[in-house]
Design an enzyme around this catalytic site. Structure first.
Site, PDB file in Angstrom:
ATOM      1  N   GLY A  33     -35.115  14.251  17.166  1.00  0.00           N
ATOM      2  CA  GLY A  33     -34.916  14.979  18.416  1.00  0.00           C
ATOM      3  C   GLY A  33     -34.084  14.182  19.385  1.00  0.00           C
ATOM      4  CG  ASN A  34     -31.648  15.842  22.053  1.00  0.00           C
ATOM      5  OD1 ASN A  34     -32.001  16.251  23.152  1.00  0.00           O
ATOM      6  ND2 ASN A  34     -31.171  16.660  21.111  1.00  0.00           N
TER       7      ASN A  34
END
Ligand code: CTP
Ligand code: CA
Length: 234
Positions: A33-34
């Site tokens: 993810g980020n």
């Protein structure tokens, strides 16, 4: 809300906005993810709705944010899910804004079962390219498969010793082929997980407007002003 002085200048317009970060599963319980919070996309949605637009907000993972009143929210997970929703929802829109942080890569072979520590590993994780949603929207429109009056993107650039954030922004606008690109200069405590952005709004017509350091709502207003100006000329 009472005392809201925003003009209703997006009345009758339909806009589609992506927000937040995509998540790419590694196995049934893990993902890549980020850090995108989704705040910029939500601010765009809130301001557009206040100004009278019919708003669809396509959100990946975000911080805990209040869905703006009157906004239709569609949740997505992976970049591929977001792509499919964006391609469907954008058809017939007056403006499409890709404010989401889309993962450039996905895990090439997602494990069907939870990866165990005891499995021979740690194995390197092989990655594969994700679709570029913004480029695909532009291509679909060029191929006559999608009608959308304006397509806008975002770019967060730090620059490096060879190029400034603005130069990277100009290159990105040309490469993506979108109509508008918001370039945020990152570093110095801006853009990710903070309230304020600063940068430039670049148009494919060569216009370059500086966006002063300010709130994400202010940036949203600046973008909708530009969208309105461009729609008025079409
Ligand atoms: N974008 C997208 N699909 C992707 C990657 C990015 O639609 N797979 C969109 C983003 O939502 C943003 C714009 O493209 O509006 C620019 O994203 P950015 O990550 O800056 O561009 P990239 O082309 O991925 O280039 P790089 O990360 O190498 O700078
Ligand atoms: Ca990227």
């Amino acid at each position: 809300a009472a005392g809201n002085a925003l003009p209703r200048d997006l009345e009758g317009r339909r806009v589609v906005i992506s927000a937040g970060g995509t998540r790419e599963p590694l196995d049934p319980v893990r993902y890549l993810g980020n850090r995108s919070s989704g705040r910029q996309g939500y601010a765009l949605a809130r301001v557009a709705a206040h100004r009278g637009a019919e708003v669809t907000l396509v959100a990946g993972h975000t911080a805990e944010l209040v869905t703006p009143a009157g906004v239709r929210l569609i949740r997505t997970g992976t970049a591929e899910e977001m792509r499919s929703v964006m391609l469907t929802e954008s058809d017939g829109a007056d403006a499409v804004v890709m404010a989401a942080a889309v993962a450039d890569f996905k895990v090439s072979a997602q494990a069907g079962y939870k990866i165990k520590k005891s499995d021979s590993g740690p194995e390197p994780v092989a990655l594969a390219k994700n679709p570029d949603i913004l480029s695909e929207l532009v291509e679909a429109r060029a191929a006559g498969k999608l009608s959308a009056s304006l397509i806008a993107g975002f770019a967060a650039e730090t620059g490096d010793p060879s190029s400034s954030p603005l130069e990277y922004g100009r290159d990105k606008l040309a490469r993506k082929g979108c109509d508008l690109l918001v370039v945020n200069a990152v570093g110095e405590g801006r853009a990710f997980e903070v309230e304020d952005n600063a940068g430039w709004l670049l148009g494919d017509d060569g216009t370059e407007t500086t966006i002063p350091h300010g709130s994400k709502s202010l940036l949203a207003s600046t973008l909708w002003d530009a969208v309105n100006r461009r729609l008025a000329h079409q």
